[in-house]
Design a protein around this motif. Structure first.
Motif, PDB file in Angstrom:
ATOM      1  N   SER A  18       0.009   1.148   7.842  1.00 22.73           N
ATOM      2  CA  SER A  18      -0.671   2.359   8.314  1.00 22.73           C
ATOM      3  C   SER A  18      -0.667   3.440   7.230  1.00 22.73           C
ATOM      4  CB  SER A  18       0.010   2.873   9.577  1.00 22.73           C
ATOM      5  OG  SER A  18      -0.620   4.042  10.049  1.00 22.73           O
ATOM      6  N   TRP A  19       0.493   3.604   6.599  1.00 27.17           N
ATOM      7  CA  TRP A  19       0.593   4.574   5.490  1.00 27.17           C
ATOM      8  C   TRP A  19      -0.370   4.192   4.363  1.00 27.17           C
ATOM      9  CZ3 TRP A  19       1.896   3.276   0.491  1.00 27.17           C
ATOM     10  CH2 TRP A  19       2.057   4.341  -0.403  1.00 27.17           C
ATOM     11  N   GLY A  20      -0.453   2.892   4.045  1.00 30.37           N
ATOM     12  CA  GLY A  20      -1.321   2.439   2.967  1.00 30.37           C
ATOM     13  C   GLY A  20      -2.785   2.713   3.236  1.00 30.37           C
ATOM     14  N   HIS A  21      -3.188   2.551   4.506  1.00 29.26           N
ATOM     15  CA  HIS A  21      -4.589   2.826   4.860  1.00 29.26           C
ATOM     16  C   HIS A  21      -4.924   4.304   4.642  1.00 29.26           C
ATOM     17  CE1 HIS A  21      -4.878  -0.968   7.624  1.00 29.26           C
ATOM     18  NE2 HIS A  21      -5.041  -1.242   6.344  1.00 29.26           N
ATOM     19  N   TRP A  22      -4.051   5.178   5.092  1.00 27.81           N
ATOM     20  CA  TRP A  22      -4.306   6.603   4.910  1.00 27.81           C
ATOM     21  C   TRP A  22      -4.226   6.994   3.431  1.00 27.81           C
ATOM     22  CZ3 TRP A  22      -6.677   9.486   8.185  1.00 27.81           C
ATOM     23  CH2 TRP A  22      -6.631   9.185   9.540  1.00 27.81           C
ATOM     24  N   PHE A  23      -3.332   6.374   2.706  1.00 27.58           N
ATOM     25  CA  PHE A  23      -3.226   6.646   1.267  1.00 27.58           C
ATOM     26  C   PHE A  23      -4.520   6.229   0.559  1.00 27.58           C
ATOM     27  CE2 PHE A  23      -1.796   5.509  -3.070  1.00 27.58           C
ATOM     28  CZ  PHE A  23      -1.208   6.721  -3.429  1.00 27.58           C
ATOM     29  N   ALA A  24      -5.067   5.077   0.963  1.00 25.53           N
ATOM     30  CA  ALA A  24      -6.321   4.610   0.370  1.00 25.53           C
ATOM     31  C   ALA A  24      -7.470   5.544   0.736  1.00 25.53           C
ATOM     32  CB  ALA A  24      -6.630   3.189   0.831  1.00 25.53           C
ATOM     33  N   PHE A  25      -7.503   6.001   2.009  1.00 28.41           N
ATOM     34  CA  PHE A  25      -8.591   6.885   2.446  1.00 28.41           C
ATOM     35  C   PHE A  25      -8.591   8.192   1.662  1.00 28.41           C
ATOM     36  CE2 PHE A  25      -9.800  10.455   5.251  1.00 28.41           C
ATOM     37  CZ  PHE A  25     -11.168  10.194   5.320  1.00 28.41           C
ATOM     38  N   ILE A  26      -7.417   8.795   1.512  1.00 22.36           N
ATOM     39  CA  ILE A  26      -7.366  10.073   0.791  1.00 22.36           C
ATOM     40  C   ILE A  26      -7.668   9.873  -0.683  1.00 22.36           C
ATOM     41  CG2 ILE A  26      -5.855  11.988   0.125  1.00 22.36           C
ATOM     42  CD1 ILE A  26      -4.505  11.736   2.829  1.00 22.36           C
ATOM     43  N   PHE A  67     -10.531   1.280  -0.738  1.00 24.20           N
ATOM     44  CA  PHE A  67      -9.958   0.263   0.144  1.00 24.20           C
ATOM     45  C   PHE A  67      -9.809  -1.070  -0.574  1.00 24.20           C
ATOM     46  CE2 PHE A  67     -10.405  -3.090   3.383  1.00 24.20           C
ATOM     47  CZ  PHE A  67      -9.266  -2.809   4.138  1.00 24.20           C
ATOM     48  N   MET A  68     -10.771  -1.411  -1.453  1.00 25.71           N
ATOM     49  CA  MET A  68     -10.681  -2.655  -2.208  1.00 25.71           C
ATOM     50  C   MET A  68      -9.465  -2.640  -3.144  1.00 25.71           C
ATOM     51  SD  MET A  68     -12.932  -4.932  -1.414  1.00 25.71           S
ATOM     52  CE  MET A  68     -12.532  -4.425   0.267  1.00 25.71           C
ATOM     53  N   VAL A  69      -9.208  -1.495  -3.779  1.00 24.68           N
ATOM     54  CA  VAL A  69      -8.032  -1.373  -4.643  1.00 24.68           C
ATOM     55  C   VAL A  69      -6.766  -1.575  -3.825  1.00 24.68           C
ATOM     56  CG1 VAL A  69      -6.690   0.211  -6.076  1.00 24.68           C
ATOM     57  CG2 VAL A  69      -9.171   0.095  -6.349  1.00 24.68           C
ATOM     58  N   TYR A  70      -6.740  -0.951  -2.633  1.00 25.65           N
ATOM     59  CA  TYR A  70      -5.583  -1.112  -1.751  1.00 25.65           C
ATOM     60  C   TYR A  70      -5.411  -2.565  -1.332  1.00 25.65           C
ATOM     61  CZ  TYR A  70      -2.993  -1.318   2.614  1.00 25.65           C
ATOM     62  OH  TYR A  70      -2.103  -1.686   3.609  1.00 25.65           O
ATOM     63  N   LEU A  71      -6.509  -3.187  -0.913  1.00 22.95           N
ATOM     64  CA  LEU A  71      -6.442  -4.541  -0.387  1.00 22.95           C
ATOM     65  C   LEU A  71      -5.981  -5.544  -1.444  1.00 22.95           C
ATOM     66  CD1 LEU A  71      -7.092  -5.986   2.308  1.00 22.95           C
ATOM     67  CD2 LEU A  71      -9.333  -6.544   1.356  1.00 22.95           C
ATOM     68  N   VAL A  72      -6.426  -5.363  -2.691  1.00 19.26           N
ATOM     69  CA  VAL A  72      -6.128  -6.331  -3.747  1.00 19.26           C
ATOM     70  C   VAL A  72      -4.784  -6.067  -4.416  1.00 19.26           C
ATOM     71  CG1 VAL A  72      -6.897  -7.199  -5.996  1.00 19.26           C
ATOM     72  CG2 VAL A  72      -8.566  -6.795  -4.176  1.00 19.26           C
ATOM     73  N   LEU A  73      -4.454  -4.796  -4.653  1.00 22.91           N
ATOM     74  CA  LEU A  73      -3.286  -4.474  -5.479  1.00 22.91           C
ATOM     75  C   LEU A  73      -2.083  -3.935  -4.714  1.00 22.91           C
ATOM     76  CD1 LEU A  73      -5.109  -2.772  -8.508  1.00 22.91           C
ATOM     77  CD2 LEU A  73      -4.301  -5.138  -8.310  1.00 22.91           C
TER      78      LEU A  73
END
Length: 594
Positions: A18-26, A67-73
């Protein structure tokens, strides 16, 4: 106890996700702030449609990239090392590197008009000192890292509160709608040729907006707008760079005969006897290169005098060449004689011409006969000084009229495959037919007419159009350039290298009395003097070649490049010649307003 520990582990991973999703969004929002620099380069829209598309496409695109950066890395590390301190530090570092890479891409795009790729990275590395000025390249990454660490810790402390507000699904819905809507709007904009939408196609990195023109047309959905009828977008191209200062002493008639697919090496006594003789009696540029291997890039360089990278400039869909603008202002009557449905890019290229098209059924040779007849009728009836462009197309399709008595076959000077031998001799028949049309046109002209005979592009002997479109060898680029200057009868062979880009400056200075430097409106200087450049750009923005003294570098839209020798046969294992390529990229951005 074991089950409780598993539950605690799952809760910890869930919180980290959940934290990662919000971090990616911001970080997507931060990427939008950095990406604003792209708009400084290409200019902002002027209409509500343009702004609406820009807003939703920007939100959708940069959110998707984040989101792609978050998903891959980042997401895989969340599962492998579900420890918040490690993950926060790692994620902050990844986000910092990503934003720095994006920031570097904005600098390169502003300077070269291209996004990062292996080719552009090599080029930019050689030009690093010029791109990165001052100490900002040290301070900026440190500042971004500090922001990312602060953001990571701030979100981690408040992630539970954010989860309880249950706004995540709404944010995902808004971003998803923006992403999908931007592609749907672009499909419509591409089909309807709405330049306020398509203007931003190449603005953002890794942007591939959806297009479906053929699909829409198959269902009868056609564009209702035409670029000529639209309001031009905010000007991003300053062409010419300064107001033209021209005053001609005389106004000779000017005829340019541009033949599709006319190779220079076959202007000989056995194939084109009239043109070979005419070349000896006039100024013959023996090392002349077209601006490209296709009709669009060749005719663009011939009339605009600019390298092909400018051909997709939105402004030029509304702006005709400086040459034809000046001819019109000096009272010339302009006409284009070509085949029906001949289209060129940019769409403003023929705006100043009266179009007199020959009907095209199933034979370009028949159309060429009609074009010549149309030209003869028009030139006899003209009441003012005239400028005409006669475009002959037969050689492109190896065409001759039915019943044409051609010439005997000969052996090619180079080794050809069996199928190529057939095409070679059929091509010669077509050139011989064109030669007779040239003789018919030229023999009726008074000597005080300025005559230019050239090839729009060259020719490679293949029936595969895809193969021909990517072939940038000398066979597809080396074309004749023969000029008869009024009241000059002595022949002169010019052996230094010239290009299509140099014709416009030659006519502007020699005939129209323009005193502006050629750099105000052209990518080359007049072909009446040797160029001071050590390279020649041929092609368009999708695939192009850089011709240098001893090598040819071919570069595609993805940044892949190959280096050949002068015969285009041996692939050389060497690095790019950075100084010349930096000049090429800068020339491709020189006329844009920053």
């Amino acid at each position: 106890m074991v089950e409780r520990q598993k539950q605690i582990g799952r809760d910890r991973v869930s919180r980290l996700v959940s934290w990662g999703h919000w971090f990616a969004f911001i970080n997507g929002l931060l990427a939008i702030i950095v990406g604003y620099r792209y708009l400084d380069t290409i200019g902002l829209p002027d209409t509500f449609i343009g702004w609406g598309y820009l807003v939703i496409s920007t939100i959708g695109h940069f959110s998707f990239l984040a989101f792609m950066v978050y998903l891959v890395l980042i997401f895989p590390i969340t599962l492998l090392l579900p420890y918040s301190k490690i993950l926060r530090g790692y994620a902050a570092l990844v986000a910092t590197l990503s934003l720095c890479l994006l920031l570097y891409d904005t600098v390169i795009y502003d300077d070269y008009g291209l996004h990062l790729s292996p080719f552009v990275f090599d080029l930019a590395w050689a030009d690093l000192n010029a791109l990165l000025r001052g100490t900002s390249y040290i301070i900026t990454p440190m500042a971004i890292l500090a922001i990312e660490l602060t953001l990571a810790n701030f979100l981690w402390k408040r992630v539970e509160k954010i989860r309880k507000r249950n706004i995540g699904n709404k944010v995902v819905a808004v971003v998803g709608i923006c992403f999908v809507a931007s592609h749907l709007i672009h499909i419509w904009g591409d089909a309807a040729e709405v330049t306020e939408i398509t203007h931003f196609d190449d603005a953002y990195p890794l942007s591939y907006p959806a297009t479906a023109k053929s699909l829409m047309e198959s269902y009868g959905i056609e564009g209702t707008q035409n670029r000529k009828d639209q309001t031009p977008p905010k000007t991003s191209l300053k062409y010419p760079l300064a107001k033209m200062q021209c005053m001609a002493d005389t106004q000779p008639n000017i005829l340019i005969i541009a033949v599709d697919s006319l190779r220079a090496d076959l202007i000989d006594a056995s194939t084109m006897p009239f043109l070979a003789s005419y070349a000896k009696d006039n100024m013959n540029f023996t090392q002349h290169l077209s601006g490209g291997n296709q009709f669009n890039s060749g005719i663009f360089s011939l009339l605009y005098g600019l390298q092909g990278s400018y051909a997709d400039a939105v402004d030029l869909h509304f702006q005709s060449p400086v040459l034809t603008q000046e001819l019109t202002s000096q009272g010339y009557q302009l006409a284009l004689f070509s085949t029906q449905d001949t289209l060129a890019i940019p769409q403003g290229i023929f705006n100043d011409f009266e179009r007199i098209d020959a009907e095209h059924t199933d034979s370009f040779a028949h159309s060429d006969l009609q074009s010549v007849a149309n030209w003869q009728q028009w030139s006899k009836a003209a009441t003012k000084p005239w400028f005409s462009l006669l475009n002959l197309k037969s050689p492109e399709s190896y065409d001759t009229p039915i019943g044409f008595l051609g010439i005997k076959t000969v052996k090619a000077a180079t080794e050809l495959k069996p199928a190529q031998k057939v095409l070679f001799n059929q091509y010669r028949q077509s050139l011989n037919f064109v030669d007779k049309q040239l003789e018919q046109v030229i023999s009726t002209l008074p000597s005080e007419t300025l005559v230019v005979i050239t090839g729009v592009n060259g020719k490679v002997f293949t029936s595969n159009s895809n193969e021909a479109s990517v072939n940038l060898s000398p066979a597809s680029i080396h074309v004749p350039m023969i000029i008869h200057w009024p009241n000059e009868t002595s022949g002169k062979q010019v052996n230094y290298r010239t290009t299509h880009n140099g014709l416009v400056p030659a006519i502007m200075t020699q005939t129209l009395g323009c005193t502006n430097p050629a750099s105000d409106y052209s990518s080359d200087q007049s072909l009446m003097q040797p160029s001071d450049k050590s390279w020649v750009y041929v092609g368009d923005h999708r695939i192009f070649a850089i011709y240098q003294e001893s090598e040819i570098t071919v570069i595609d839209r993805h940044g892949k490049y190959r280096i050949y020798d002068n015969d285009y046969r041996k692939r050389l294992k060497k690095k790019l010649s950075a100084p010349e390529l930096i000049e090429v990229m800068r020339e491709g951005r020189r006329l844009y307003v920053h």
